[in-house]
Design a protein around this motif. Structure first.
Motif, mmCIF file in Angstrom:
data_model
loop_
_atom_site.group_PDB
_atom_site.id
_atom_site.type_symbol
_atom_site.label_atom_id
_atom_site.label_comp_id
_atom_site.label_asym_id
_atom_site.label_seq_id
_atom_site.Cartn_x
_atom_site.Cartn_y
_atom_site.Cartn_z
ATOM 1 N N ALA A 80 40.969 36.865 29.690
ATOM 2 C CA ALA A 80 42.023 37.829 30.063
ATOM 3 C C ALA A 80 41.780 38.404 31.441
ATOM 4 O O ALA A 80 42.697 38.586 32.237
ATOM 5 C CB ALA A 80 42.087 38.944 29.024
ATOM 6 N N GLN A 81 40.522 38.698 31.755
ATOM 7 C CA GLN A 81 40.195 39.245 33.073
ATOM 8 C C GLN A 81 40.489 38.224 34.161
ATOM 9 O O GLN A 81 41.004 38.555 35.229
ATOM 10 C CB GLN A 81 38.725 39.670 33.111
ATOM 11 N N GLN A 82 40.153 36.966 33.882
ATOM 12 C CA GLN A 82 40.420 35.922 34.868
ATOM 13 C C GLN A 82 41.923 35.763 35.078
ATOM 14 O O GLN A 82 42.390 35.599 36.204
ATOM 15 C CB GLN A 82 39.789 34.602 34.391
ATOM 16 N N GLU A 83 42.684 35.799 33.991
ATOM 17 C CA GLU A 83 44.133 35.657 34.107
ATOM 18 C C GLU A 83 44.739 36.825 34.879
ATOM 19 O O GLU A 83 45.630 36.660 35.698
ATOM 20 C CB GLU A 83 44.755 35.584 32.710
ATOM 21 N N ALA A 84 44.226 38.033 34.623
ATOM 22 C CA ALA A 84 44.732 39.206 35.337
ATOM 23 C C ALA A 84 44.418 39.123 36.814
ATOM 24 O O ALA A 84 45.229 39.474 37.672
ATOM 25 C CB ALA A 84 44.124 40.473 34.738
ATOM 26 N N ALA A 85 43.218 38.643 37.151
ATOM 27 C CA ALA A 85 42.857 38.495 38.557
ATOM 28 C C ALA A 85 43.759 37.485 39.232
ATOM 29 O O ALA A 85 44.202 37.669 40.373
ATOM 30 C CB ALA A 85 41.386 38.078 38.664
ATOM 31 N N SER A 105 44.578 47.228 34.482
ATOM 32 C CA SER A 105 44.146 45.909 34.945
ATOM 33 C C SER A 105 43.054 45.368 34.046
ATOM 34 O O SER A 105 42.056 46.035 33.776
ATOM 35 C CB SER A 105 43.625 46.020 36.395
ATOM 36 N N GLY A 106 43.262 44.090 33.596
ATOM 37 C CA GLY A 106 42.264 43.417 32.784
ATOM 38 C C GLY A 106 42.226 43.866 31.361
ATOM 39 O O GLY A 106 41.419 43.377 30.587
ATOM 40 N N ALA A 107 43.056 44.804 30.948
ATOM 41 C CA ALA A 107 43.019 45.295 29.568
ATOM 42 C C ALA A 107 43.930 44.468 28.708
ATOM 43 O O ALA A 107 45.026 44.114 29.121
ATOM 44 C CB ALA A 107 43.430 46.751 29.520
ATOM 45 N N PRO A 108 43.524 44.126 27.531
ATOM 46 C CA PRO A 108 44.386 43.355 26.618
ATOM 47 C C PRO A 108 45.522 44.208 26.123
ATOM 48 O O PRO A 108 45.443 45.427 26.106
ATOM 49 C CB PRO A 108 43.432 42.974 25.482
ATOM 50 N N THR A 109 46.590 43.553 25.725
ATOM 51 C CA THR A 109 47.756 44.249 25.193
ATOM 52 C C THR A 109 47.392 44.934 23.890
ATOM 53 O O THR A 109 46.670 44.374 23.077
ATOM 54 C CB THR A 109 48.889 43.257 24.956
#
Length: 549
Positions: A80-85, A105-109
């Motif tokens: 998730a962090q990689q996708e957000a970045a 940022s980087g937090a899951p839904t």
């Protein structure tokens, strides 16, 4: 939020809840039908060891499952962090962020509470399966930001600016209108009329300014002494005049547009002075002639002794003229009305009640001058008089019998005896009627002259004589008495008697004369009603002025 581990297959971790680990209780009584035989000691130990081994295997299995779940959660978080970045990099290259700005940022839904959330082992299990929330791609495949529609915000900003500008313009119009109205009503310069000439003056100009500017040149008044002598020429008021017809009381009064100003010479001013007031007691005067004798109270006179503070001059000036106490004699003047006053002396008597009946039959009111010492013996008659509305006054207490009065002349009595005759007679009336006696008085025999006039002034308001004497006390006959009654003129006072002897002739004469007078249009009034037709004070002043000429 606490983590929830998935239950092991085959049962609960708690041996108490696992049917496979529960032992069947031994029967309390061996040998009973259907019961099992007790286990030997060696068999019990084997069972205990087997149970412990089963519990250890279950704990190891649970730990392995928990470790696997935590590993999956960590992997999901890193993904998730990689996708957000990556999303931030794309947004930096092509526009606003494609990640839902409501999520950090980087937090899951945030997971929704439901079956999948429970099946995947709580939040950790859900996080591994949930990806980041992104906005739907646009036509070109780019992510659309909620702030991409900049024109909408520009339109709102322009509308707000336009509203502010409108308010400012409106405020300027209001202020400008107010200033314009003020200047219209209060122009800096305007025209006024001064002594018939039109002059342009500035705001705040006063009559004093007009004189100072030489527009007009009035002559100042003089300063005068208390006796009228000139102490200083020009020491009076600088000028006098009017503004729109109103007297100028303040020379510095501001003028207004269109005012009409009239300025004339100043007035003389009297010097200031010290004052000493001197009072003069009223004197006594006997004026006029007639059947009615009334007292007109006098007033003290006031004289000011003035001493000028500048000149030292002393003068005396009458402020209030003294008015004498006047014993006024006159006849009533009822004008166009036809009225007569019937009066009866020396009662009450035994025949007074019958006389009252005759008066009632003819709608006649009368005035009874009573003898005080006889009243107590006639309570019913006195009550009848009051109820019929007749006026009751005193004719003395005992008809001047005390002292040297000789039963007919109070002027022969001492002042104390005179006063006692009146006061006791009035008190007898008050006692019988319950009301204050009339202050009218008729002296016995009509003798009222000399000192008695002023001796009795504090106790009576009038002494009543007569215009027509029926002489019924002589008992001259019914016709003679009736003729004298019928001879009365408007305003006359008729003298008769209801006491002091038999009065049958008087009663019969009234039966004849009263209907006749009524036919002639006469009305019968009391003494107080007759006195109300004239202004005694005005008559007295007129007679005094006539004497002074």
């Amino acid at each position: 939020m606490p983590r929830h581990s998935a239950p092991l297959s085959g049962g609960s971790n708690n041996p108490r809840n696992n049917p496979r680990h529960q032992q069947r209780p031994a029967p309390r009584h061996g040998g009973q039908p259907g019961s099992s035989a007790p286990l030997p000691p060696s068999a019990g130990g084997a069972v205990s060891r087997g149970a412990n081994e089963g519990l250890g295997a279950a704990a190891a299995a649970e730990a392995a499952v928990r470790a696997a779940r935590e590993q999956r959660a960590a992997q999901a978080q890193r993904a998730a962090q990689q996708e957000a970045a990556a999303a931030r990099r794309r947004a930096a290259a092509s526009g606003p962020l494609d990640v839902d700005p409501s999520q950090p940022s980087g937090a899951p839904t945030q997971p929704q509470y439901g079956s999948r959330y429970q099946q995947q082992g709580g939040y950790d299990g859900y996080a591994s399966a949930a990806g980041p929330r992104v906005m739907a791609p646009g036509a070109a495949g780019a992510v659309v930001s909620p702030y991409a529609d900049q024109d909408r915000y520009k339109k709102k900003s322009n509308k707000k600016k336009a509203g502010i500008v409108s308010l400012v313009l409106l405020a300027l119009l209001v202020v400008g209108g107010g200033v314009g109205a003020y200047l219209y009503l209060n122009p800096p310069t305007f025209n006024v009329t001064v002594n018939g000439m039109t002059r342009t003056v500035s705001q705040g100009t006063s009559p004093a300014d007009i004189v100072a500017d030489g527009v007009v040149s009035p002559k100042a008044g003089n300063l005068l002494a208390v006796d009228g002598a000139v102490l200083e020429e020009g020491g009076g008021t600088a000028f006098s005049g009017t503004i729109n017809g109103n007297e100028i009381t303040d020379p510095k009064t501001a003028l207004h547009k269109g005012d009409t100003v009239q300025i004339v010479d100043g007035t003389d001013v009297t010097e200031e002075y010290d004052v000493e007031v001197i009072e003069t007691e009223p004197g006594r005067a006997e004026l006029g002639e007639g059947a009615i004798h009334v007292y007109v109270p006098g007033e003290k006179g006031k004289t000011e002794k003035r001493t000028g503070k500048v000149s030292g001059t002393v003068v005396e000036e009458v402020v209030t003229p003294v008015q004498n106490n006047v014993y006024l004699q006159y006849n009533a003047n009822p004008g166009d009305e036809k009225v007569v006053a019937l009066t009866f002396d020396d009662g009450p008597w035994d025949t007074t009640s019958e006389l009252l009946d005759v008066l009632a039959e003819n709608g006649a009111k009368a005035t009874f001058f009573t003898i005080g010492r006889q009243i107590a013996d006639q309570p019913k008659t006195m009550k009848k008089m009051v109820e019929a509305g007749h006026q009751i006054a005193t004719h003395s207490w005992d008809h001047a019998s005390a002292g040297d009065g000789r039963g007919v002349d109070m002027t022969r009595q001492t002042p104390e005896e005179q006063i006692e005759e009146v006061q006791k007679g009035q008190q007898a009336i008050a006692d019988a009627t319950g009301a204050e006696a009339s202050k009218a008085f008729r002296s016995p025999g009509g003798n009222y002259h000399g000192d008695i006039i002023w001796n009795l002034q504090p106790y009576v308001t009038s002494e009543i004589g007569w215009n027509v004497d029926t002489e019924d006390w002589r008992r001259p006959g019914v016709d003679a008495i009736a003729q004298r009654i019928e001879s009365a003129k408007s305003g006359d006072i008729i003298l008769m008697h209801d006491g002091g002897g038999p009065r049958s002739q008087t009663i019969e004469a009234l039966r004849i004369a009263l209907p006749y007078l009524r036919e002639q249009g006469f009305k019968f009034v009391t003494i107080d009603e007759l006195l109300a037709y004239d202004d005694a004070k005005a008559i007295a002043q007129s007679l005094e002025e006539a004497q002074g000429q």
